[in-house]
Scaffold this motif. Structure first.
Motif, mmCIF file in Angstrom:
data_model
loop_
_atom_site.group_PDB
_atom_site.id
_atom_site.type_symbol
_atom_site.label_atom_id
_atom_site.label_comp_id
_atom_site.label_asym_id
_atom_site.label_seq_id
_atom_site.Cartn_x
_atom_site.Cartn_y
_atom_site.Cartn_z
ATOM 1 N N THR A 242 17.042 11.080 -7.651
ATOM 2 C CA THR A 242 17.125 10.708 -9.047
ATOM 3 C C THR A 242 16.055 9.679 -9.317
ATOM 4 N N LEU A 243 16.219 8.768 -8.444
ATOM 5 C CA LEU A 243 15.136 7.512 -8.670
ATOM 6 C C LEU A 243 13.685 8.032 -8.265
ATOM 7 N N ILE A 244 13.356 8.804 -7.772
ATOM 8 C CA ILE A 244 11.983 9.462 -7.749
ATOM 9 C C ILE A 244 11.741 10.278 -8.937
ATOM 10 N N LEU A 249 7.499 9.012 -9.479
ATOM 11 C CA LEU A 249 6.577 8.735 -8.383
ATOM 12 C C LEU A 249 5.952 10.200 -7.981
ATOM 13 N N GLU A 250 4.752 9.876 -7.298
ATOM 14 C CA GLU A 250 4.079 11.232 -6.561
ATOM 15 C C GLU A 250 4.100 10.864 -4.974
ATOM 16 N N ALA A 251 4.392 11.536 -4.340
ATOM 17 C CA ALA A 251 4.409 11.467 -2.928
ATOM 18 C C ALA A 251 3.242 10.901 -1.975
ATOM 19 N N GLU A 252 2.146 11.220 -2.686
ATOM 20 C CA GLU A 252 0.941 10.378 -2.240
ATOM 21 C C GLU A 252 0.249 9.248 -2.858
ATOM 22 N N SER A 254 0.474 4.863 -4.292
ATOM 23 C CA SER A 254 0.789 3.793 -3.651
ATOM 24 C C SER A 254 2.114 3.285 -4.354
ATOM 25 N N LEU A 255 2.809 2.291 -3.999
ATOM 26 C CA LEU A 255 4.154 1.758 -4.277
ATOM 27 C C LEU A 255 3.898 1.490 -5.616
ATOM 28 N N ALA A 256 5.276 1.638 -6.476
ATOM 29 C CA ALA A 256 5.161 1.442 -7.816
ATOM 30 C C ALA A 256 6.327 0.244 -7.982
ATOM 31 N N GLN A 257 6.313 -0.255 -9.257
ATOM 32 C CA GLN A 257 7.760 -0.943 -9.647
ATOM 33 C C GLN A 257 8.549 0.064 -10.389
ATOM 34 N N VAL A 258 10.034 -0.162 -9.745
ATOM 35 C CA VAL A 258 11.029 0.564 -10.124
ATOM 36 C C VAL A 258 12.209 -0.267 -10.370
ATOM 37 N N LYS A 259 13.238 0.299 -11.002
ATOM 38 C CA LYS A 259 14.521 -0.274 -11.055
ATOM 39 C C LYS A 259 15.543 0.333 -10.567
ATOM 40 N N TYR A 260 16.651 -0.081 -9.447
ATOM 41 C CA TYR A 260 17.719 0.635 -9.099
ATOM 42 C C TYR A 260 18.755 -0.454 -9.146
ATOM 43 N N ASN A 261 20.104 0.005 -9.945
ATOM 44 C CA ASN A 261 21.292 -0.835 -10.103
ATOM 45 C C ASN A 261 20.651 -2.006 -10.737
ATOM 46 N N GLY A 262 19.662 -2.079 -11.536
ATOM 47 C CA GLY A 262 19.385 -3.202 -12.375
ATOM 48 C C GLY A 262 18.445 -4.087 -11.812
ATOM 49 N N PRO A 264 14.722 -5.057 -9.663
ATOM 50 C CA PRO A 264 13.562 -4.519 -9.600
ATOM 51 C C PRO A 264 13.142 -4.265 -8.085
ATOM 52 N N TYR A 265 12.372 -3.033 -7.465
ATOM 53 C CA TYR A 265 11.832 -2.884 -6.514
ATOM 54 C C TYR A 265 10.463 -2.446 -6.527
ATOM 55 N N LEU A 266 9.680 -2.724 -5.371
ATOM 56 C CA LEU A 266 8.579 -1.732 -5.165
ATOM 57 C C LEU A 266 8.986 -0.693 -4.295
ATOM 58 N N CYS A 267 8.427 0.716 -4.839
ATOM 59 C CA CYS A 267 9.140 2.125 -4.201
ATOM 60 C C CYS A 267 7.912 2.912 -4.192
ATOM 61 N N GLY A 268 8.319 3.669 -2.940
ATOM 62 C CA GLY A 268 7.242 4.820 -2.759
ATOM 63 C C GLY A 268 7.864 5.865 -1.619
ATOM 64 N N PHE A 269 7.224 6.855 -1.680
ATOM 65 C CA PHE A 269 8.001 8.010 -0.604
ATOM 66 C C PHE A 269 6.624 8.665 -0.126
#
Length: 360
Positions: A242-244, A249-252, A254-262, A264-269
């Motif tokens: 769901t977060l992705i 976000l795209e698989a290739e 760089s990390l991007a800023q997202v929010k999970y449970n309110g 902020p995170y840097l996220c990538g996959f």
């Protein structure tokens, strides 16, 4: 006295200069803090992306190595012969059974030279397992109701990876299952081969990818089942997909800023090739800012010390300037009363001093 001081020229000069100093230092502190946070964020994005790429590459290499071993075993002539011969054939030729199974065991045992695999088993419906079931050769009927058998036969894939949590006593292992193709009859399968892989072989790679103290790295499969994780922050593993999806976000990338449970995170996959695994990284933004907190505190302390040093100096300068104005004020008062005969007064050589001299 207090009211008179607050209305004095000394206090006004001191207040204005202090305010200018404080505003300048505050602006400088904010600009530097913002610039430092931005640079640190960019650095963490760069480092996190490299960490994610390296961890994905190492996992892919290990997956590829395990698959390579399974392919070598599956397509070995001896294995193909043993699985394709019927139980009736071996019941009439027990000597061949002993010879072939011995050869097969040697092939299977050779794979144990790698520490990536703990155990390998072959499953056949018409081959030797139907004649005599052993630790290495299993009847397919004994696996017909297992999770891996049902899942593999309900999909179009020829292999799959299943978390050890599905099997009692195998919680610390991952099961790799592969259909063994019949090289003589394309499209047919002679049976299945399974490999039991210690979770630690993947967990060790994930653990080395720690970017900050609270960085979360997790490996999940296409069924949202956890393979392994470090600092898992997900309440529900389906939240990862769901977060992705919601973050775009795209698989290739760089990390991007997202929010999970309110938060902020840097996220990538990254999608792990030759498997249905997804490797995801979540770096708490608080950890990113924490890296700059020490420098910001040092800078704030330096600014406070500078203010404490400058305030007395500015007050003394303001008072000195005001005292010269007081001298000029007295001289003007004497002149207004008609007393123009006064001795020259040294009141400086700047504009105030020249103005004082103009009265003589």
């Amino acid at each position: 006295m207090k009211t008179r001081f607050l209305k004095s020229f000394t206090f006004r000069i001191f207040s204005v200069t202090s305010l200018v100093l404080l505003i300048s230092l505050a602006a400088l502190t904010l600009v530097n803090s913002y610039s430092l946070s931005r640079r640190e964020t960019e650095q963490q994005i760069y480092s996190g992306t490299n960490t994610l790429n390296q961890a994905a590459s190492f996992i892919e290499y290990r997956v590829h190595a395990i698959e390579g071993i399974m392919n070598v075993i599956s397509y070995d002539d001896t294995i193909q012969t043993v699985l394709s011969n019927s139980a009736e054939y071996y019941s009439k030729n027990i000597a061949n059974w002993n010879i072939h199974t011995t050869d097969c065991r040697e092939i299977l045992y050779n794979s144990y030279t790698t520490d990536n695999i703990d155990e390998i088993r072959l499953y056949s419906s018409t081959g030797p397992a139907s004649f005599e079931e052993t630790d290495e050769f299993k009847r397919l009927s004994s696996a017909a109701r297992t999770e891996w058998y049902e899942r593999l036969n309900s999909s179009q894939e020829s292999s799959l990876w299943i978390p050890g949590g599905f099997f009692e006593g195998e919680e610390d292992h991952i099961l790799y299952v592969k259909k063994i193709s019949d090289l003589q009859k394309l499209g047919n399968y002679l049976g299945y081969i399974t490999a039991s892989i210690p979770v630690s072989k993947i967990a060790d790679i994930v653990d080395q990818g720690e970017l900050t103290v609270n960085t979360c790295l997790a490996v999940i499969n296409s069924h949202n089942e956890l393979i392994t994780a470090k600092n898992n922050v997900f309440d529900d593993l389906s939240d990862i997909r769901t977060l992705i999806d919601e973050s775009g976000l795209e698989a290739e990338e760089s990390l991007a800023q997202v929010k999970y449970n309110g938060n902020p995170y840097l996220c990538g996959f990254r999608e792990i090739q030759n498997s249905d695994w997804t490797l995801i990284i979540l770096v708490p933004y608080a950890d990113v800012l924490l890296a700059t907190r020490g420098f910001q505190n040092q800078m704030l302390l330096s600014v406070l010390v500078l203010i404490l040093i400058c305030l007395p100096v500015m007050y003394k300068l303001s008072k000195s300037l005001n005292s010269r104005i007081v001298v000029l004020k007295k001289l003007m008062k004497q002149s207004s009363s008609g007393n123009f005969i006064t001795r020259p007064i040294d009141n400086g050589s700047d504009d105030i001093g020249e103005l004082t001299q103009s009265f003589y």
